[in-house]
Design an enzyme around this catalytic site. Structure first.
Site, short mmCIF file in Angstrom:
data_model
loop_
_atom_site.label_atom_id
_atom_site.label_comp_id
_atom_site.label_asym_id
_atom_site.label_seq_id
_atom_site.Cartn_x
_atom_site.Cartn_y
_atom_site.Cartn_z
N GLU A 152 3.53 -3.97 12.67
CA GLU A 152 2.45 -3.01 12.50
C GLU A 152 1.34 -3.70 11.73
O GLU A 152 1.52 -4.06 10.56
CB GLU A 152 2.92 -1.76 11.76
CG GLU A 152 1.90 -0.63 11.91
CD GLU A 152 1.79 0.24 10.69
OE1 GLU A 152 0.97 -0.08 9.81
OE2 GLU A 152 2.52 1.24 10.63
N LEU A 153 0.18 -3.86 12.39
CA LEU A 153 -0.86 -4.73 11.87
C LEU A 153 -2.13 -3.93 11.54
O LEU A 153 -2.06 -2.80 11.14
CB LEU A 153 -1.11 -5.85 12.88
CG LEU A 153 0.18 -6.59 13.34
CD1 LEU A 153 -0.13 -7.62 14.40
CD2 LEU A 153 0.91 -7.20 12.15
N GLU A 180 -11.64 -4.82 9.42
CA GLU A 180 -10.96 -3.78 8.65
C GLU A 180 -11.33 -3.91 7.18
O GLU A 180 -11.17 -4.98 6.58
CB GLU A 180 -9.44 -3.91 8.82
CG GLU A 180 -8.64 -2.82 8.14
CD GLU A 180 -7.15 -2.97 8.36
OE1 GLU A 180 -6.46 -1.93 8.45
OE2 GLU A 180 -6.66 -4.11 8.45
N ASN A 196 0.80 -1.22 0.00
CA ASN A 196 0.00 0.00 0.00
C ASN A 196 0.84 1.28 0.00
O ASN A 196 0.40 2.31 -0.51
CB ASN A 196 -0.98 0.00 1.18
CG ASN A 196 -0.29 -0.07 2.52
OD1 ASN A 196 0.71 -0.75 2.69
ND2 ASN A 196 -0.83 0.62 3.50
N GLY A 225 1.67 -5.58 7.95
CA GLY A 225 0.68 -6.34 7.21
C GLY A 225 -0.49 -6.74 8.09
O GLY A 225 -0.84 -6.04 9.05
N SER A 226 -1.07 -7.89 7.79
CA SER A 226 -2.29 -8.32 8.47
C SER A 226 -2.00 -8.84 9.87
O SER A 226 -0.90 -9.32 10.17
CB SER A 226 -2.98 -9.43 7.66
OG SER A 226 -2.24 -10.63 7.74
N LYS A 271 11.94 -8.30 1.84
CA LYS A 271 10.98 -8.92 0.92
C LYS A 271 9.81 -7.96 0.71
O LYS A 271 8.86 -7.96 1.49
CB LYS A 271 10.46 -10.26 1.45
CG LYS A 271 9.67 -11.03 0.38
CD LYS A 271 8.80 -12.13 0.95
CE LYS A 271 7.45 -11.62 1.35
NZ LYS A 271 6.62 -11.14 0.20
N PRO A 272 9.86 -7.13 -0.32
CA PRO A 272 8.71 -6.28 -0.62
C PRO A 272 7.56 -7.12 -1.19
O PRO A 272 7.76 -8.25 -1.62
CB PRO A 272 9.26 -5.31 -1.68
CG PRO A 272 10.75 -5.47 -1.64
CD PRO A 272 10.99 -6.86 -1.20
N ASP A 273 6.37 -6.54 -1.20
CA ASP A 273 5.23 -7.24 -1.77
C ASP A 273 5.41 -7.42 -3.27
O ASP A 273 5.98 -6.57 -3.96
CB ASP A 273 3.95 -6.45 -1.49
CG ASP A 273 2.70 -7.21 -1.90
OD1 ASP A 273 2.22 -8.01 -1.09
OD2 ASP A 273 2.24 -7.03 -3.05
N SER A 274 4.88 -8.52 -3.78
CA SER A 274 5.06 -8.86 -5.20
C SER A 274 4.49 -7.82 -6.14
O SER A 274 5.02 -7.60 -7.23
CB SER A 274 4.42 -10.23 -5.48
OG SER A 274 5.03 -11.24 -4.73
N CYS A 330 -2.96 2.08 6.71
CA CYS A 330 -3.14 1.44 8.01
C CYS A 330 -3.77 2.36 9.03
O CYS A 330 -4.49 1.91 9.93
CB CYS A 330 -1.81 0.89 8.51
SG CYS A 330 -0.52 2.15 8.65
#
Length: 538
Positions: A275-276, A407, A179, A253-254, A202-205, A309
């Site tokens: 951080e969720l 959420e 995001n 993330g989640s 590891k960034p998001d794909s 977030c």
């Protein structure tokens, strides 16, 4: 990479599966993409095709890493970390200041890439550049404050010298989300580097290219290439390899994934910061400036299409101003410009994927089916982009609806009246989350007092989220199921260190002097302790 840059290509309606269509027109120049993706450590030959939320234009084939690649990344990082930790703090800080300037110099290229990968409005992409530059400058300028050895009171004045050192953890594993692909790719990692660690990220794909361009800027700023390793792949496949090898893990993330990572770190007795999720409340008090609150609510709810977030999903408004606030809020929301483009005039961009659009649509449809009313918005806008959804304001949301406690992570907010501030605080604290909250009132002191009663890691008075998020000396993170640990401030860098105490004893031992009995030593110690207390010593 501005829209006139040769690295840019046309926005196209590319195929849904560009990996298997050689005729696909790519949005980005192939050589430009290749220059970025070669930083991914991958030896298995597998790739993942990524398309843009803007017209589904194909973007890239991202090399995928195996668990063996992750292990190799950590091995390389460990070798590089030893020399990096021996580099002076001033040299590390100077590299961060060079990064600050590079981010500002290359902002057009960065913004274009963020928009291509995420579909967000251009103004939201710019805020990523600004936040990351602020982070780099803050930690560079405060490096000695946070990391220098410092003296503490010894057991005996003059005779005992005690000091505390900050020792790097080693290699930090960072798993960042889609995001905020630029800011989140680096904002947690650069304080780790400053503290003398190496990083395996590891960034998001979906947003690898932005993260890889950021890493390229690290190289240009003077950081040794080996101290920041990049791996790519699905979390279930390589996430475990990261937590199994790291000395510390930082995850955004989640909540479900955060729980899993916390258990894995606990098994290894290593630290982590998480951080969720959030279901963030905004309180509009009876004395609030209604128009200022409505403007803040638009930003708090709809920035980045709600994929933030700390964005507001629950809006509690005092009876006395409810109708006037709703009129102003709905009016401002309806005036927003929507779209999936690189244009600065877009107020709210696209959701990132079909999965996000499906979740937002499901939450709105469920609420309406169970009796909620749509005051504005409420539907997808495929005419503007494949994943665009209108900014949506709901009234009459009840506990049996999905969007009440779950959420949404999209451009949807539920409005509620409240009768007393005690009631508002109780409802704001309801649920499992505690990430961000905001309060609008003309009495700032009263707002700050009320803020201390809200169980959230950050609370903003007369601002939605930017006041805390942009104050880099203030820690940012969640309470309860919104996470653990903090980014920003002293906590944001010291989490990447171990505190080591070193004490030097002079002249006499902390033991009976030669020939003195234990009983006599105890009496002497007692006299000394009483004297130190009378002198006011800690």
């Amino acid at each position: 990479m501005s829209e006139q840059s040769p690295a840019s290509g046309p926005i196209t309606d590319g195929p849904a599966d560009p990996e298997h269509d050689s005729t696909a027109t790519y949005a980005l120049d192939r050589s430009y993409v290749a220059s970025l993706t070669r930083r991914v450590l991958s030896t298995n030959g597998e790739t993942h095709a990524v398309s843009s939320p803007i017209g589904r234009a194909p973007l890239a084939h991202i090399p995928q890493s195996s668990p063996a690649d992750v292990a190799e990344a950590f091995a390389r990082a460990r070798r590089a970390q030893v020399a990096w930790a021996a580099t002076s703090l001033d040299q590390r800080a100077a590299a961060l200041l060079r990064l600050h300037d590079l981010l500002l110099d290359r902002q057009d290229e960065l913004i274009d890439l963020v928009v291509w990968e995420s579909g967000k409005a251009r103004k939201d992409a710019y805020l990523e550049v600004a936040h990351l530059a602020l982070t780099a400058r803050y930690y560079a300028r405060t490096a000695h404050e946070h990391l220098d050895p410092h003296r503490v009171g010894g057991m005996f004045p003059v005779l005992t010298r005690a000091e505390v050192h900050r020792v790097p953890q080693g290699v930090v594993g960072i798993i960042s989300p889609w995001n905020y692909p630029l800011s989140m790719a680096l904002c947690d990692g650069i304080p780790a580097l400053l503290a003398g660690n190496a990083v395996v990220a590891k960034p998001d794909s979906q947003t690898m290219l932005t993260a890889l361009l950021a890493v390229q800027l690290l190289d240009e700023a003077g950081f040794p290439p080996e101290v920041w390793q990049v791996v790519a792949g699905p979390g279930p496949e390589i996430g475990g390899a990261i937590t199994a090898a790291a000395d510390y893990v930082c995850f955004t993330g989640s909540t479900a994934t955060g729980r899993l990572i916390a258990r894995q770190c606990a098994d290894r007795l290593i630290g982590c910061s998480l951080e969720l999720g959030g279901k963030n409340p905004m309180l509009v008090l009876r004395d609030a400036d209604v128009h200022r609150a409505a403007e803040g609510a638009v930003r708090g709810v709809f920035s980045n299409a709600g994929q933030l977030c700390v964005s507001t999903e629950r809006l509690f408004v005092a009876d006395q101003v409810y109708d006037r606030f709703v009129d102003a809020f709905v009016s401002r929301t309806q005036a927003m410009t929507l779209g999936a483009s690189h244009d600065w005039s877009v107020d709210m961009g696209s959701l990132v994927s079909q999965a996000q659009l499906d979740k937002v649509t499901a939450h709105v449809q469920d609420a309406v089916a169970k009796g909620a009313h749509v005051l504005t918005g409420g539907r997808a806008r495929p005419d503007l982009g494949p994943f665009v959804h209108e900014p949506t304001i709901l009234e009459g949301v009840s506990a049996d609806m999905q969007c009440f406690g779950e959420e949404t992570f999209g451009p949807v907010v539920a409005l509620y009246r409240f009768h007393s501030e005690d009631e508002a605080v109780e409802r704001a604290n309801d649920g499992a989350y505690g990430l961000n909250a905001s309060i609008y009132t003309r009495d700032a002191a009263r707002g700050r007092a009320l803020a201390r009663r809200i169980r959230c890691g950050t609370v903003n008075v007369n601002e939605a989220y930017g006041a805390t998020f942009g104050s880099l000396g203030a820690p940012m993170g969640g309470m309860r199921e919104s996470g653990m640990g903090r980014r920003q401030g002293a906590e944001g860098i010291r989490r990447y260190t171990e505190a080591q105490s070193v004490a030097t004893q002079r002249l006499v031992p902390i033991a009976p002097l030669l020939g003195m009995s234990e009983e006599t030593n105890a009496r002497v110690m007692t006299v000394a302790l009483r004297l130190l207390n009378k002198l006011g010593r800690a």
